[in-house]
Design an enzyme around this catalytic site. Sequence first.
Site, short mmCIF file in Angstrom:
data_model
loop_
_atom_site.label_atom_id
_atom_site.label_comp_id
_atom_site.label_asym_id
_atom_site.label_seq_id
_atom_site.Cartn_x
_atom_site.Cartn_y
_atom_site.Cartn_z
N ASP A 232 -0.83 -4.38 4.90
CA ASP A 232 -0.72 -4.45 6.27
C ASP A 232 -1.51 -5.71 6.94
O ASP A 232 -2.60 -5.84 6.37
CB ASP A 232 -0.84 -3.26 6.97
CG ASP A 232 0.22 -2.16 7.04
OD1 ASP A 232 1.37 -2.47 6.37
OD2 ASP A 232 0.13 -1.11 6.91
N ASP B 70 -3.77 -5.69 9.44
CA ASP B 70 -4.65 -5.35 10.40
C ASP B 70 -6.03 -5.29 9.45
O ASP B 70 -6.18 -5.49 8.23
CB ASP B 70 -4.39 -4.11 10.94
CG ASP B 70 -4.07 -3.04 10.02
OD1 ASP B 70 -4.41 -3.11 8.61
OD2 ASP B 70 -3.51 -1.92 10.45
N ARG C 1 0.98 -0.28 14.24
CA ARG C 1 -0.55 -0.17 14.74
C ARG C 1 -0.83 -1.27 15.36
O ARG C 1 -1.37 -2.39 15.00
CB ARG C 1 -1.33 0.30 13.60
CG ARG C 1 -1.23 1.65 13.27
CD ARG C 1 -2.38 1.97 12.29
NE ARG C 1 -2.23 1.83 10.87
CZ ARG C 1 -1.62 2.71 10.05
NH1 ARG C 1 -1.18 3.84 10.87
NH2 ARG C 1 -1.21 2.52 8.88
N GLU D 172 -7.62 -2.75 8.04
CA GLU D 172 -7.66 -2.11 7.11
C GLU D 172 -6.93 -2.37 5.77
O GLU D 172 -7.09 -2.46 4.76
CB GLU D 172 -6.89 -0.40 7.36
CG GLU D 172 -7.44 0.68 6.85
CD GLU D 172 -8.87 1.13 7.22
OE1 GLU D 172 -9.67 1.44 6.09
OE2 GLU D 172 -9.37 0.92 8.25
N HIS E 236 -0.01 -8.63 15.98
CA HIS E 236 0.11 -9.35 17.39
C HIS E 236 1.45 -9.26 17.74
O HIS E 236 1.88 -10.24 18.64
CB HIS E 236 -0.40 -10.95 17.11
CG HIS E 236 -1.97 -10.75 16.55
ND1 HIS E 236 -2.83 -10.17 17.21
CD2 HIS E 236 -2.17 -11.08 15.22
CE1 HIS E 236 -4.01 -10.36 16.36
NE2 HIS E 236 -3.67 -11.08 15.21
N GLU F 31 0.79 -1.17 -0.16
CA GLU F 31 -0.06 0.03 0.04
C GLU F 31 0.82 1.34 0.07
O GLU F 31 0.29 2.40 -0.13
CB GLU F 31 -1.10 0.16 1.14
CG GLU F 31 -0.57 0.03 2.52
CD GLU F 31 -0.09 -1.35 3.11
OE1 GLU F 31 0.87 -1.86 2.52
OE2 GLU F 31 -0.79 -1.63 4.14
N TYR G 217 5.23 -3.39 12.84
CA TYR G 217 4.47 -2.71 12.57
C TYR G 217 3.75 -1.91 13.85
O TYR G 217 3.86 -2.12 14.98
CB TYR G 217 3.20 -3.81 12.47
CG TYR G 217 1.94 -3.10 11.62
CD1 TYR G 217 2.21 -2.25 10.48
CD2 TYR G 217 0.60 -3.26 12.09
CE1 TYR G 217 1.18 -1.60 10.02
CE2 TYR G 217 -0.29 -2.63 11.49
CZ TYR G 217 -0.29 -1.73 10.23
OH TYR G 217 -1.16 -1.31 9.80
#
Length: 856
Positions: free
Chosen positions: A81, A83, A285, A85, A328, A9, A283
């Site tokens: 990613d 997650d 977030r 999103e 995680h 992305e 990551y």
Amino acid sequence: MPKNLVIVESPAKAKTIQKYLGSDFEVKSSFGHIRDLPKKGMGIDLSNFTPDYEVSADKKKLVAELKASVKKADMVWLASDEDREGEAIAWHLADELKLKPENRKRIVFHEITKNAILKAIDNPRDIDQNLVNAQQARRVLDRIVGFEMSPVLWKKVKTGLSAGRVQSVAVRLVVEREKEIREFTPKPSFKLEGIFLNNVQQEILAKLKKDFEKESDAENFLNLAKTTDFKVLNVETKPGTRTASAPFTTSTLQQEASSRLGYNVTSTMRLAQRLYEEGFITYMRTDSVNLSQEAINGAKAQIISEYGENYSKPRNYTTKSSSAQEAHEAIRPTDFALKSIGDAQLNKLYQLIYRRTLASQMENAKIEKTVIEIGNAKLPQHFEAQGEVIIFDGFLKAYGIVKTEDEDDESNEKLLPKVSVGEALDYKKITATEKFTRPSARFTEAGLVKKLEELGIGRPSTYAPTIQTIQNREYVDKRELEPQTREIVKMTLGKSGVKKEVLQEKFGGDKNKFIPTDIGEVVNDFLTNNFAEILDYGFTAKVEESFDHIASGDQKWKEMMTDFYSKFHPRIEDVEENADRANGERILGVDPKSGKNVHARIGRFGPMIQIGEQDDEEKPIFASLMAHQNIATITLEDALEVFRLPFDLKEVDGQPVAVGVGRFGPYVKWGEIYISIPKGEDPLSVDQNRAEEIINEKKVADAPIASYKGEPVTKGTGRFGPFIKYQSIFINVPKRYNFDNLSQSDINELIDAKLEKEANRYIQHWEAEKISIENARWGPIVKHGKNIHKIPKKKDDTKYEADELKDVSLDEVKKWITAQDPKAFVEKKKPAAKKPATKKATTAKKAPAKKPAAKK
């Protein structure tokens, strides 16, 4: 030709991943989401909550390029990613690019390292539809709330407002904290401190264990202490430990970066994103504090290598939140051997993450705490002195807090002198100072994130955009609050007796904290009164839990939407039909001159004061509130003072002088020049002498600093930083120049470069028509006024060369502009002339002319 196409992305991420994959792989970026709900209209079928996604206009070319790349590839790897999103981005790509299950693979990783990427390639999976549905549920629910609640605000409060499920709750937190501060009544008490001396004249600072509520009680204690023989009543030494904090989550990183580095939430996430995409950290977030076994082993090896075996204590942390999801693992370095990186700004945040993670895997610090009780049996309260010394620094060593081998006791500021029980002490002085209780502090950005997290509102990916949104909507801001002054009593007992003095203390000032705006308060009160459930903290947290259940496959997202909407929509209809308009109106009192009511309220152009009623025969007069004033707190006296602005003073150098308040704050107007009044200075206090001082300061600041080809050159600081001005041209001064001591050669160099750039800017320029063909960063463009238009291709479908554009006629360029903007050359109708208002009303209503912004 590469057989594999990898789609991520972000271009930075693509660049990093490309380094780790061979020539069989081509890595491309989708630049985030390639499609979303339409910008205009709700874009949702409310009968079944099906979203109507569309490729945004600015992504159509990109999607066409991706489709072309897909045709050439045997396998497409979706590597967005890990997650919700990211999962939704992968799903949209698969759907829009028509990827068949047998020709696509989904890969995930939470660090961009060679091992992680190759491991992900070896362990692909398919798109997780549950994660996609959780993202869709959030997007659809938030769109419905915004699109249905916002028009109610337009109708009942003011046009142009917006509401949102999480943003409105965040504003509520700020508003309620402000109301709590306003309603807070400070309570005084007297705190006592004493400096005591042992027999070798070493000082011991001690505090009285209990405060006194009354001044008389504190004074009586001092008088009693005057004739008291002090001694050591007890000495207690006990071991203690300090434990390192868990590794960073998104929220704790934002909080620490705010307190340690002064970064706002958006800046922290932007820098963390770069660190992740360039492969330095995992990551960013996440709401997990767990570390992988690989990370624990890496930290252990680094700790033993750098500090020794006795500093290592491998451990894993458990995430307390039951809703923890997203990636995680905690935010950590990808390589513990890398202690710093080259980019100075990135390195500051990297150091924060590196040290926090390393410290979490180190031994506890061991301390020795000493408590000395000082007093006498005849005193009602005793003093207590506390000190501590680090016996073993443990994890503190990662932060640079070190106890050296030869450090003596006296050099440690927190270490108390050695005393024994029963030892006599002499007081040097004892002070009793009046202190007032303080209300809860206003929220910083990081503090608001922490509160949202505590309440279970929002998730790691939503904190930064929520904080940004409530500021962009102008519901909250960070304006500086000037402190107030109050008197406090201080009594000091010395050898000559008790001395009492009254001092001035500043309180209530604040900066870089969230303060609700008037419109923010009015909107919040309207929403909490009429949509209590939506604004309820528990309800908002429950919605987040529902998204978590959808992500885990335990709940169907459209069922959740049906249940929500069946209760929400009827409430919208009821409020729209029956709720009263809201403008935060307060009647402050009566104007002594006219005998009319004075109102403070939200008007068409924001917060204002109104004298008189709308239905009076003589129309009411209005004045805007000043930036530091607030509808909820302004007094009648202050409101009437606002009507003095603008006011005239005597001429200076033959030019008229006036004082007023405009869009950019209070100003002194001298002729046609607007000069800002310094921050925090009340414009109503500016008299003739002060106005002349401000004008003279402006004269000095605007005096020429040099000349260029016989023309004066001045300098100043504007919205975009320091600049010099030659003729009507503003030229930015880069940091490599010493702005305070610019030489003539510096000035010549800067102006020459600017003039050369300007000369190369225009390919053709029709100044009278305000039309030009210009060289821009990505190629030639057509500019009409402030509007930019593309240059179409020639009839043979090739692009114009710069030399060819020199021969294009004005009529041809106008055709290009009209094709892109049919109304570009349509003559606008002149507005109908307004009836002149009365002189008094005109003075009050008329906004001061805008201060021109510096162009560079």
